[in-house]
Design a protein around this motif. Sequence first.
Motif, PDB file in Angstrom:
ATOM      1  N   ASN A  42       1.348  -1.000   0.081  1.00 52.97           N
ATOM      2  CA  ASN A  42      -0.065  -0.143  -0.110  1.00 52.97           C
ATOM      3  C   ASN A  42       0.852   1.419   0.022  1.00 52.97           C
ATOM      4  N   PRO A  43       2.063   1.693  -0.645  1.00 58.05           N
ATOM      5  CA  PRO A  43       2.862   2.829  -0.957  1.00 58.05           C
ATOM      6  C   PRO A  43       1.781   4.168  -0.848  1.00 58.05           C
ATOM      7  N   THR A  44       0.867   4.437  -0.293  1.00 59.49           N
ATOM      8  CA  THR A  44      -0.387   5.741  -0.122  1.00 59.49           C
ATOM      9  C   THR A  44      -0.640   5.653   0.890  1.00 59.49           C
ATOM     10  N   ALA A  45      -0.171   4.539   1.426  1.00 59.94           N
ATOM     11  CA  ALA A  45      -0.486   5.003   3.035  1.00 59.94           C
ATOM     12  C   ALA A  45      -0.075   6.189   3.798  1.00 59.94           C
ATOM     13  N   ASP A  46       0.052   6.604   4.552  1.00 58.06           N
ATOM     14  CA  ASP A  46       0.094   7.931   5.594  1.00 58.06           C
ATOM     15  C   ASP A  46       1.632   7.222   6.248  1.00 58.06           C
ATOM     16  N   VAL A  47       2.822   8.147   6.554  1.00 52.90           N
ATOM     17  CA  VAL A  47       3.664   8.016   7.083  1.00 52.90           C
ATOM     18  C   VAL A  47       4.492   8.928   7.808  1.00 52.90           C
ATOM     19  N   SER A  48       3.600  10.028   7.489  1.00 52.75           N
ATOM     20  CA  SER A  48       3.942  11.645   7.524  1.00 52.75           C
ATOM     21  C   SER A  48       3.666  11.812   8.799  1.00 52.75           C
ATOM     22  N   ASP A  49       4.002  10.846  10.024  1.00 52.74           N
ATOM     23  CA  ASP A  49       3.116  10.727  11.473  1.00 52.74           C
ATOM     24  C   ASP A  49       4.728  10.100  12.117  1.00 52.74           C
ATOM     25  N   LEU A  50       5.402   8.833  11.308  1.00 53.35           N
ATOM     26  CA  LEU A  50       6.269   8.701  11.807  1.00 53.35           C
ATOM     27  C   LEU A  50       7.412   8.515  11.055  1.00 53.35           C
ATOM     28  N   LYS A  51       7.245  10.011  10.089  1.00 53.43           N
ATOM     29  CA  LYS A  51       8.122  11.192   9.680  1.00 53.43           C
ATOM     30  C   LYS A  51       8.321  12.373  10.388  1.00 53.43           C
ATOM     31  N   ALA A  52       8.188  12.784  10.838  1.00 52.27           N
ATOM     32  CA  ALA A  52       7.681  13.951  12.278  1.00 52.27           C
ATOM     33  C   ALA A  52       8.446  13.168  13.255  1.00 52.27           C
ATOM     34  N   ARG A  53       7.898  11.588  13.873  1.00 51.83           N
ATOM     35  CA  ARG A  53       8.694  11.362  14.613  1.00 51.83           C
ATOM     36  C   ARG A  53      10.179  11.341  14.710  1.00 51.83           C
ATOM     37  N   PHE A  54      10.834  11.028  13.616  1.00 51.19           N
ATOM     38  CA  PHE A  54      11.878  10.036  13.390  1.00 51.19           C
ATOM     39  C   PHE A  54      12.488  11.201  14.241  1.00 51.19           C
ATOM     40  N   THR A  55      13.771  10.708  14.249  1.00 52.09           N
ATOM     41  CA  THR A  55      14.876  10.824  15.365  1.00 52.09           C
ATOM     42  C   THR A  55      16.406  10.702  15.223  1.00 52.09           C
ATOM     43  N   GLY A  56      16.368   9.371  14.248  1.00 54.31           N
ATOM     44  CA  GLY A  56      17.817   8.921  13.909  1.00 54.31           C
ATOM     45  C   GLY A  56      17.786   7.548  15.123  1.00 54.31           C
ATOM     46  N   SER A  57      17.355   7.906  16.320  1.00 57.43           N
ATOM     47  CA  SER A  57      18.070   6.238  17.218  1.00 57.43           C
ATOM     48  C   SER A  57      16.887   5.311  17.055  1.00 57.43           C
ATOM     49  N   ASN A  58      15.785   6.123  16.226  1.00 53.58           N
ATOM     50  CA  ASN A  58      14.429   5.317  16.203  1.00 53.58           C
ATOM     51  C   ASN A  58      14.334   4.646  14.957  1.00 53.58           C
ATOM     52  N   TRP A  59      15.406   4.494  15.005  1.00 53.44           N
ATOM     53  CA  TRP A  59      14.994   4.287  13.112  1.00 53.44           C
ATOM     54  C   TRP A  59      14.226   2.732  12.798  1.00 53.44           C
ATOM     55  N   LEU A  60      14.621   1.711  13.714  1.00 53.83           N
ATOM     56  CA  LEU A  60      14.372   0.336  13.530  1.00 53.83           C
ATOM     57  C   LEU A  60      12.650   0.289  13.924  1.00 53.83           C
ATOM     58  N   PRO A  61      12.134   1.131  15.240  1.00 51.80           N
ATOM     59  CA  PRO A  61      10.613   0.761  14.698  1.00 51.80           C
ATOM     60  C   PRO A  61       9.662   1.527  13.720  1.00 51.80           C
ATOM     61  N   THR A  62      10.514   2.830  13.669  1.00 51.35           N
ATOM     62  CA  THR A  62       9.983   3.549  12.689  1.00 51.35           C
ATOM     63  C   THR A  62      10.405   2.546  10.969  1.00 51.35           C
ATOM     64  N   LEU A  63      11.255   2.321  10.674  1.00 55.46           N
ATOM     65  CA  LEU A  63      11.130   1.596   9.411  1.00 55.46           C
ATOM     66  C   LEU A  63      10.517   0.576   9.278  1.00 55.46           C
TER      67      LEU A  63
END
Length: 309
Positions: A42-63
């Motif tokens: 589903n390549p159009t699913a919204d991930v904007s919240d994940l982008k907003a919360r990305f810090t670098g240290s949370n890369w694994l749960p984010t991806l």
Amino acid sequence: MSRIRVLSMVTVLLALAPMAGTAAATPAPRPAAPYCYEEPSNPTADVSDLKARFTGSNWLPTLQAMYERRWPSGRGLAVAQANDQYFDQFVQKNSFEAMAESMMVAIHEETHMWDLDGSRTSWNQYTSAWITAARQDLKIPLHDGFPRREILPLIKDRLSDSMDGIYLRDQTQGGYHLQGVTAELNAGLMGLPAVTVVQEYIKGIGASNARDIAATNLRYLLLYLRVAKSNHAAYWAQIKNEPKLREFVLTEFLRTAYWLEKSAPFKGKLGSPDADRITATNYAPENLAILQEFTGRQVRTDTQKNCTT
């Protein structure tokens, strides 16, 4: 025994026997039903919240969360490989966009890590392949093989020249057998969807050969089968008698078609024009013929290339 009884027995035997000049009836094998390779995305699913919360240290749960929404197979692999000590070395962590772009390499390499783990693979003897979160093909027999550099004489163009130099002409890599061919193709078929489903976040060149990798490694597999048949008859007979390998080859062919089609709208950032040119050669009559002979299936060449006939 009376003559009448003998004649009666002969009559019964003749009635039970097939008629002269005919064979006993054997049901004709049913043709296999058409099969199409597909998988959830589903390549159009919204991930904007994940982008907003990305810090670098949370890369694994984010991806993992990103792929849970957009490509479950990627999420499954990222969960399966979460404890791999090398995973984070393949991931760019300075921004969400950089992380998304680095997924071609990260997922490609983690596919190798999963596929080639010693619990699942014995080099040159059998291999395993992560295909989707719901399907992993385990211990597919390979029966060793021959150096993949032997396919070089069949490549008459320079469309895959940069990869040919790495995988075929290199002294070490060129010596790899079928294991090397299947491993690179399977990893390429994970790296391509990994970036296809997040293509809007890709701003650089980190995924710019994703389509080329898939098309080229399918080319290598088809040419390897042709050389096996023409130059290594005993080996050809061995691998052609392995149902798991035949099914795997068919799946990888259809899977390549599936993801090349899905990624086609983004070819400018996910591949060079040569990817489509290589794909055209993969559908040359001699390559389709070896695929059909090896797998026993015909594939479609119309707008549904991810399907058999």
